[in-house]
Design a protein around this motif. Structure first.
Motif, PDB file in Angstrom:
ATOM      1  N   ASN A 171      -2.985   6.569 -15.295  1.00  0.00           N
ATOM      2  CA  ASN A 171      -4.434   6.651 -15.074  1.00  0.00           C
ATOM      3  C   ASN A 171      -4.885   5.895 -13.829  1.00  0.00           C
ATOM      4  N   THR A 172      -3.954   5.507 -12.981  1.00  0.00           N
ATOM      5  CA  THR A 172      -4.300   4.756 -11.785  1.00  0.00           C
ATOM      6  C   THR A 172      -5.199   5.578 -10.871  1.00  0.00           C
ATOM      7  N   HIS A 173      -6.234   4.936 -10.386  1.00  0.00           N
ATOM      8  CA  HIS A 173      -7.127   5.601  -9.439  1.00  0.00           C
ATOM      9  C   HIS A 173      -6.577   5.461  -8.031  1.00  0.00           C
ATOM     10  N   ILE A 174      -7.018   6.361  -7.190  1.00  0.00           N
ATOM     11  CA  ILE A 174      -6.641   6.389  -5.783  1.00  0.00           C
ATOM     12  C   ILE A 174      -7.901   6.147  -4.971  1.00  0.00           C
ATOM     13  N   VAL A 175      -7.771   5.403  -3.873  1.00  0.00           N
ATOM     14  CA  VAL A 175      -8.897   5.199  -2.962  1.00  0.00           C
ATOM     15  C   VAL A 175      -8.877   6.354  -1.972  1.00  0.00           C
ATOM     16  N   ARG A 176     -10.044   6.920  -1.717  1.00  0.00           N
ATOM     17  CA  ARG A 176     -10.137   8.018  -0.749  1.00  0.00           C
ATOM     18  C   ARG A 176     -11.194   7.694   0.292  1.00  0.00           C
ATOM     19  N   LEU A 177     -10.773   7.710   1.548  1.00  0.00           N
ATOM     20  CA  LEU A 177     -11.671   7.540   2.690  1.00  0.00           C
ATOM     21  C   LEU A 177     -11.767   8.883   3.397  1.00  0.00           C
ATOM     22  N   SER A 178     -12.963   9.313   3.679  1.00  0.00           N
ATOM     23  CA  SER A 178     -13.170  10.582   4.382  1.00  0.00           C
ATOM     24  C   SER A 178     -13.764  10.280   5.755  1.00  0.00           C
ATOM     25  N   PHE A 179     -13.226  10.933   6.764  1.00  0.00           N
ATOM     26  CA  PHE A 179     -13.682  10.729   8.133  1.00  0.00           C
ATOM     27  C   PHE A 179     -14.144  12.044   8.733  1.00  0.00           C
ATOM     28  N   ALA A 180     -14.820  11.939   9.846  1.00  0.00           N
ATOM     29  CA  ALA A 180     -15.272  13.119  10.583  1.00  0.00           C
ATOM     30  C   ALA A 180     -15.251  12.786  12.067  1.00  0.00           C
ATOM     31  N   HIS A 181     -15.402  13.806  12.876  1.00  0.00           N
ATOM     32  CA  HIS A 181     -15.316  13.641  14.331  1.00  0.00           C
ATOM     33  C   HIS A 181     -16.368  12.699  14.892  1.00  0.00           C
TER      34      HIS A 181
ATOM     35  N   CYS B 258       3.044  13.646   7.714  1.00  0.00           N
ATOM     36  CA  CYS B 258       2.518  14.214   8.954  1.00  0.00           C
ATOM     37  C   CYS B 258       1.078  13.792   9.178  1.00  0.00           C
ATOM     38  N   ILE B 259       0.788  13.297  10.389  1.00  0.00           N
ATOM     39  CA  ILE B 259      -0.586  12.923  10.721  1.00  0.00           C
ATOM     40  C   ILE B 259      -1.321  14.090  11.358  1.00  0.00           C
ATOM     41  N   THR B 260      -0.594  14.994  11.985  1.00  0.00           N
ATOM     42  CA  THR B 260      -1.235  16.138  12.630  1.00  0.00           C
ATOM     43  C   THR B 260      -1.515  17.225  11.602  1.00  0.00           C
ATOM     44  N   ASN B 261      -2.425  18.101  11.936  1.00  0.00           N
ATOM     45  CA  ASN B 261      -2.768  19.257  11.088  1.00  0.00           C
ATOM     46  C   ASN B 261      -3.155  18.858   9.671  1.00  0.00           C
ATOM     47  N   ARG B 262      -3.962  17.841   9.539  1.00  0.00           N
ATOM     48  CA  ARG B 262      -4.418  17.412   8.224  1.00  0.00           C
ATOM     49  C   ARG B 262      -5.933  17.326   8.234  1.00  0.00           C
ATOM     50  N   ILE B 263      -6.512  17.433   7.060  1.00  0.00           N
ATOM     51  CA  ILE B 263      -7.952  17.224   6.976  1.00  0.00           C
ATOM     52  C   ILE B 263      -8.191  15.717   7.062  1.00  0.00           C
ATOM     53  N   PRO B 264      -9.344  15.281   7.544  1.00  0.00           N
ATOM     54  CA  PRO B 264      -9.556  13.855   7.791  1.00  0.00           C
ATOM     55  C   PRO B 264      -9.898  13.053   6.537  1.00  0.00           C
ATOM     56  N   ILE B 265      -9.001  13.110   5.568  1.00  0.00           N
ATOM     57  CA  ILE B 265      -9.150  12.336   4.339  1.00  0.00           C
ATOM     58  C   ILE B 265      -7.890  11.504   4.178  1.00  0.00           C
ATOM     59  N   VAL B 266      -8.065  10.223   3.912  1.00  0.00           N
ATOM     60  CA  VAL B 266      -6.935   9.325   3.714  1.00  0.00           C
ATOM     61  C   VAL B 266      -7.001   8.813   2.279  1.00  0.00           C
ATOM     62  N   SER B 267      -5.934   9.042   1.535  1.00  0.00           N
ATOM     63  CA  SER B 267      -5.862   8.606   0.138  1.00  0.00           C
ATOM     64  C   SER B 267      -4.729   7.592   0.002  1.00  0.00           C
ATOM     65  N   PHE B 268      -5.001   6.522  -0.738  1.00  0.00           N
ATOM     66  CA  PHE B 268      -3.987   5.483  -0.900  1.00  0.00           C
ATOM     67  C   PHE B 268      -4.285   4.658  -2.142  1.00  0.00           C
ATOM     68  N   PHE B 269      -3.318   3.831  -2.518  1.00  0.00           N
ATOM     69  CA  PHE B 269      -3.576   2.814  -3.524  1.00  0.00           C
ATOM     70  C   PHE B 269      -2.804   1.561  -3.139  1.00  0.00           C
TER      71      PHE B 269
ATOM     72  N   VAL C 277       0.845  -1.194   0.000  1.00  0.00           N
ATOM     73  CA  VAL C 277       0.000   0.000   0.000  1.00  0.00           C
ATOM     74  C   VAL C 277       0.879   1.242   0.000  1.00  0.00           C
ATOM     75  N   VAL C 278       0.483   2.207  -0.796  1.00  0.00           N
ATOM     76  CA  VAL C 278       1.154   3.509  -0.803  1.00  0.00           C
ATOM     77  C   VAL C 278       0.137   4.544  -0.340  1.00  0.00           C
ATOM     78  N   VAL C 279       0.440   5.212   0.768  1.00  0.00           N
ATOM     79  CA  VAL C 279      -0.418   6.280   1.284  1.00  0.00           C
ATOM     80  C   VAL C 279       0.006   7.566   0.603  1.00  0.00           C
ATOM     81  N   ILE C 280      -0.956   8.278   0.049  1.00  0.00           N
ATOM     82  CA  ILE C 280      -0.677   9.549  -0.608  1.00  0.00           C
ATOM     83  C   ILE C 280      -0.725  10.627   0.467  1.00  0.00           C
ATOM     84  N   GLU C 281       0.422  11.220   0.741  1.00  0.00           N
ATOM     85  CA  GLU C 281       0.482  12.226   1.793  1.00  0.00           C
ATOM     86  C   GLU C 281       1.628  13.180   1.521  1.00  0.00           C
ATOM     87  N   THR C 282       1.591  14.295   2.184  1.00  0.00           N
ATOM     88  CA  THR C 282       2.663  15.265   2.077  1.00  0.00           C
ATOM     89  C   THR C 282       3.381  15.346   3.407  1.00  0.00           C
TER      90      THR C 282
END
Length: 153
Positions: free
Chosen positions: A123-133, A69-80, A61-66
């Motif tokens: 053209n690879t797609h990325i999976v995106r999971l969105s979370f909330a409090h 950092c886990i802190t100060n991010r919006i609650p969206i996790v993107s990976f493939f 699995v490759v997590v798409i992130e900059t």
């Protein structure tokens, strides 16, 4: 009709019930708003941290992130996943009542170039999971269980 000293508003269901409007004195102070957003952020951070931690442990699995950092991010996790098509992952999640999407999400040429450099087509797609409090630990663990149960994970 009688006139009240408080403002009243008809219910949106048009049942004849009335709801009191919020009086200006009931508004939250700026510090209360900041505190609420801080708490919401901490809850969302915990949810994302658990998902990201599990995804990072999988060599496929490759997590798409900059910046990693886990802190100060919006609650969206993107990976493939290197071996499982993102559309398949999204379909299995949806079949298990987990809302997620698979797409390029307006990915720029830089991200698509990085994916190509990893041996994936542009053209690879990325999976995106969105979370909330309001997501629970149980829901987070359920997402992880469904992902781990996908053949080839």
């Amino acid at each position: 009709p009688s006139i009240s000293s408080k403002k009243e508003q008809r219910s949106h269901e048009s049942t004849g019930e009335t709801n009191l409007c919020v009086e200006p004195t009931a508004l939250l102070a700026p510090e209360q708003v900041r505190s609420a957003y801080l708490r919401i952020g901490l809850l969302e951070q915990g949810i994302c941290a658990r998902i990201i931690e599990m995804l990072r442990k999988s060599p496929r699995v490759v997590v798409i992130e900059t910046g990693g950092c886990i802190t100060n991010r919006i609650p969206i996790v993107s990976f493939f996943h290197r071996h499982i098509d993102s559309d398949t992952i999204a379909r299995v999640c949806l079949e298990n009542n987990i809302v997620c999407r698979s797409d390029t999400f307006l990915a720029g040429t830089e991200l698509m170039s990085q994916l190509a450099a990893l041996g994936l087509n542009g053209n690879t797609h990325i999976v995106r999971l969105s979370f909330a409090h309001y997501n629970t630990k149980h829901e987070t663990e359920r997402v992880l269980s469904v992902l781990k149960a996908i053949e080839g994970w």
